[in-house]
Design an enzyme around this catalytic site. Structure first.
Site, PDB file in Angstrom:
ATOM      1  N   ARG A   1      -0.794 -11.136  28.097  1.00 25.01           N
ATOM      2  CA  ARG A   1      -1.122 -10.348  26.891  1.00 25.01           C
ATOM      3  C   ARG A   1      -0.099 -10.564  25.791  1.00 25.01           C
ATOM      4  NH1 ARG A   1      -1.557  -4.202  27.808  1.00 25.01           N
ATOM      5  NH2 ARG A   1      -0.100  -4.450  29.527  1.00 25.01           N
TER       6      ARG A   1
ATOM      7  N   ASP B   1       0.914 -26.366  38.128  1.00 26.53           N
ATOM      8  CA  ASP B   1       0.506 -25.955  36.765  1.00 26.53           C
ATOM      9  C   ASP B   1      -0.396 -27.048  36.209  1.00 26.53           C
ATOM     10  OD1 ASP B   1       0.610 -24.827  33.971  1.00 26.53           O
ATOM     11  OD2 ASP B   1       2.172 -23.586  34.850  1.00 26.53           O
TER      12      ASP B   1
ATOM     13  N   ILE C   1       6.383 -15.644  34.980  1.00 29.95           N
ATOM     14  CA  ILE C   1       6.474 -15.008  36.305  1.00 29.95           C
ATOM     15  C   ILE C   1       6.734 -16.077  37.366  1.00 29.95           C
ATOM     16  CG2 ILE C   1       5.289 -13.631  38.058  1.00 29.95           C
ATOM     17  CD1 ILE C   1       3.617 -12.363  35.884  1.00 29.95           C
TER      18      ILE C   1
ATOM     19  N   ARG D   1       7.686   0.750  38.745  1.00 32.38           N
ATOM     20  CA  ARG D   1       7.968   1.312  37.420  1.00 32.38           C
ATOM     21  C   ARG D   1       8.116   2.834  37.512  1.00 32.38           C
ATOM     22  NH1 ARG D   1       3.666  -2.776  34.420  1.00 32.38           N
ATOM     23  NH2 ARG D   1       5.248  -4.257  33.720  1.00 32.38           N
TER      24      ARG D   1
ATOM     25  N   HIS E   1      -5.438  -1.470  37.650  1.00 30.39           N
ATOM     26  CA  HIS E   1      -4.206  -1.827  36.933  1.00 30.39           C
ATOM     27  C   HIS E   1      -4.497  -1.769  35.442  1.00 30.39           C
ATOM     28  CE1 HIS E   1      -0.369  -3.598  36.192  1.00 30.39           C
ATOM     29  NE2 HIS E   1      -0.872  -4.665  35.612  1.00 30.39           N
TER      30      HIS E   1
ATOM     31  N   ARG F   1      -5.516  -5.772  28.672  1.00 27.90           N
ATOM     32  CA  ARG F   1      -5.642  -6.721  29.797  1.00 27.90           C
ATOM     33  C   ARG F   1      -7.051  -7.313  29.830  1.00 27.90           C
ATOM     34  NH1 ARG F   1      -2.416  -2.414  31.714  1.00 27.90           N
ATOM     35  NH2 ARG F   1      -0.374  -3.059  32.497  1.00 27.90           N
TER      36      ARG F   1
HETATM   37  P1  A3D Z   1       2.737 -17.529  31.331  1.00 29.37           P
HETATM   38  O1  A3D Z   1       4.206 -17.574  31.127  1.00 29.37           O
HETATM   39  O2  A3D Z   1       1.867 -17.907  30.179  1.00 29.37           O
HETATM   40  O3  A3D Z   1       2.390 -18.474  32.578  1.00 29.37           O
HETATM   41  C1  A3D Z   1       1.085 -18.773  32.949  1.00 29.37           C
HETATM   42  C2  A3D Z   1       1.084 -20.207  33.425  1.00 29.37           C
HETATM   43  O4  A3D Z   1      -0.219 -20.497  33.927  1.00 29.37           O
HETATM   44  C3  A3D Z   1       1.401 -21.216  32.320  1.00 29.37           C
HETATM   45  O5  A3D Z   1       2.504 -22.029  32.714  1.00 29.37           O
HETATM   46  C4  A3D Z   1       0.118 -22.015  32.201  1.00 29.37           C
HETATM   47  O6  A3D Z   1       0.315 -23.370  31.849  1.00 29.37           O
HETATM   48  C5  A3D Z   1      -0.445 -21.866  33.613  1.00 29.37           C
HETATM   49  N1  A3D Z   1      -1.862 -22.200  33.731  1.00 29.37           N
HETATM   50  C6  A3D Z   1      -2.849 -22.033  32.825  1.00 29.37           C
HETATM   51  N2  A3D Z   1      -4.001 -22.527  33.316  1.00 29.37           N
HETATM   52  C7  A3D Z   1      -3.742 -22.994  34.564  1.00 29.37           C
HETATM   53  C8  A3D Z   1      -4.527 -23.626  35.566  1.00 29.37           C
HETATM   54  N3  A3D Z   1      -5.823 -23.852  35.389  1.00 29.37           N
HETATM   55  N4  A3D Z   1      -3.905 -24.008  36.707  1.00 29.37           N
HETATM   56  C9  A3D Z   1      -2.594 -23.784  36.888  1.00 29.37           C
HETATM   57  N5  A3D Z   1      -1.805 -23.182  35.983  1.00 29.37           N
HETATM   58  C10 A3D Z   1      -2.375 -22.805  34.824  1.00 29.37           C
HETATM   59  O7  A3D Z   1       2.261 -16.084  31.811  1.00 29.37           O
HETATM   60  P2  A3D Z   1       3.043 -15.057  32.777  1.00 29.37           P
HETATM   61  O8  A3D Z   1       3.664 -15.820  33.890  1.00 29.37           O
HETATM   62  O9  A3D Z   1       3.869 -14.152  31.954  1.00 29.37           O
HETATM   63  O10 A3D Z   1       1.797 -14.197  33.304  1.00 29.37           O
HETATM   64  C11 A3D Z   1       0.829 -14.781  34.129  1.00 29.37           C
HETATM   65  C12 A3D Z   1      -0.357 -13.850  34.355  1.00 29.37           C
HETATM   66  O11 A3D Z   1       0.068 -12.685  35.063  1.00 29.37           O
HETATM   67  C13 A3D Z   1      -1.028 -13.345  33.073  1.00 29.37           C
HETATM   68  O12 A3D Z   1      -2.435 -13.330  33.247  1.00 29.37           O
HETATM   69  C14 A3D Z   1      -0.514 -11.909  32.945  1.00 29.37           C
HETATM   70  O13 A3D Z   1      -1.402 -11.069  32.228  1.00 29.37           O
HETATM   71  C15 A3D Z   1      -0.445 -11.524  34.410  1.00 29.37           C
HETATM   72  N6  A3D Z   1       0.427 -10.392  34.703  1.00 29.37           N
HETATM   73  C16 A3D Z   1      -0.016  -9.511  35.642  1.00 29.37           C
HETATM   74  C17 A3D Z   1       0.757  -8.429  35.974  1.00 29.37           C
HETATM   75  C18 A3D Z   1       0.258  -7.466  37.004  1.00 29.37           C
HETATM   76  O14 A3D Z   1       0.955  -6.520  37.338  1.00 29.37           O
HETATM   77  C19 A3D Z   1      -1.059  -7.637  37.596  1.00 29.37           C
HETATM   78  C20 A3D Z   1       2.006  -8.230  35.368  1.00 29.37           C
HETATM   79  C21 A3D Z   1       2.436  -9.150  34.424  1.00 29.37           C
HETATM   80  C22 A3D Z   1       1.636 -10.241  34.096  1.00 29.37           C
END
Ligand code: A3D
Length: 310
Positions: A84, A33, A13, A153, A177, A90
């Protein structure tokens, strides 16, 4: 002077969000990060810097593992954590993401105490609550991104089923959510026309059901993570509403203090987002069925929040 946007988490994201924020020239972007991922985020930031000549945007992007670099940020968007995988709910992410948000909250408090903070990490309703409790930020400066995505969505599915423009679809999803979220088909319209004039009842029910399960549908298709294009677009919409004082009405997980009979929990409600952050929660009359659904989702939110022990 340009605005400063700090993205905590530069994963799936975070990377798309950096692109969207720069393409809209919302401000200079700093991606933070963990040290292990520093090369990856520095690479993303540099890659985006090098795409600037094509798009003509003049904001700068940097990547860092040092929170001092978010100093004075106007907006902080938090996607740090784990997403996930197939078979996970979640709520399965709570333990690990709770530790991460505690560290992030302490750093944001130290370096960007005046920022508008958008929390995205899951389980959203509990993680945004945890950020609020740990940081001690005012409630108008902390919000969870969920309703913007769930409503997008819902809108997308209505547009797909009617064959009409997404631009003209307006609708709202309230609540937590998760699978108990509350899409409101009663208020959904296309160009002002109620959707029950455009689609049969069973089709509307199927859209509502698909909306509730939309995140899981993407998790299953991707196989190794969760949705990222649409969440990034939803976060961008909220950042833009704040920085440009647009007074947009965006369903978001906001701290309710009496609204909808909810007290002390973050839950998806229609919010006015402008320069004051969450400036207002709009209250609408709900039918008895909608109230019952909102109570059910509140119980689910209370359960995950209680597991944070905060
Ligand atoms: P991902 O691509 O794994 O990115 C997460 C990043 O966070 C990685 O680059 C990690 O290295 C970094 N990270 C881990 N620990 C730390 C820290 N202590 N400090 C700084 N960075 C850190 O995941 P993503 O980008 O796909 O998703 C990120 C989060 O958003 C997850 O928890 C998902 O479940 C959530 N999410 C929420 C929604 C909502 O609609 C609320 C939708 C999609 C994803």
């Amino acid at each position: 002077m340009r605005k400063k946007i700090a993205l905590i988490g530069g994963g799936q994201i975070g990377g798309v969000l950096a692109l969207l924020c720069t393409q809209k020239e919302l401000g200079d972007v700093v991606i933070i990060d963990i040290p292990k991922a520093e090369g990856m985020i520095k690479g993303k930031a540099l890659d985006l810097m090098e795409s600037r000549p094509h798009d003509g945007y003049d904001v700068t992007l940097t990547g860092s593992s040092d929170y001092a670099d978010i100093k004075g940020a106007d907006v902080v968007a938090i996607t740090a954590g784990v997403p996930r995988r197939p078979g996970m709910s979640r709520d399965d992410l709570l333990e690990i993401n709770l530790k991460i948000i505690t560290d992030v909250a302490n750093n944001v408090k130290k370096y960007a105490p005046n920022a508008f903070v958008i929390v995205v990490s899951n389980p959203l309703d509990a993680i945004v609550y945890a950020f609020y409790k740990v940081s001690g930020f005012k409630k108008n400066k902390v919000v969870g991104m969920a309703g913007a995505l769930d409503s997008a969505r819902f809108r997308a599915f209505i547009a797909m089923e009617t064959g009409l423009s997404t631009q003209d679809v307006s609708c709202m999803v309230l609540g937590g959510h998760g699978p108990t979220m509350v899409p409101l088909p009663r208020l959904a319209t296309v160009g002002g026309v109620p959707i029950d004039k455009l689609l049969p009842g069973e089709k509307i029910e199927a859209i509502v059901d698909r909306t509730r399960k939309a995140g899981t549908e993407i998790v299953q298709l991707l196989g190794n993570g969760s949705a990222y294009f649409s969440p990034a677009a939803s976060i961008t919409e909220m950042i833009e509403a704040y920085l440009k004082d647009k007074k947009r009405v965006i369903p978001s997980a906001a701290c309710c203090e009496g609204e909808y009979g909810i007290d002390g929990y973050f839950i998806g409600v229609p919010c006015v987002i402008g320069a004051g952050g969450i400036e207002r929660i709009l209250e609408i009359d709900l039918t008895d069925d909608e109230k019952a659904a909102l109570n059910k989702t509140l119980e689910a939110v209370k359960k995950t929040v209680s597991e944070t022990k905060l």
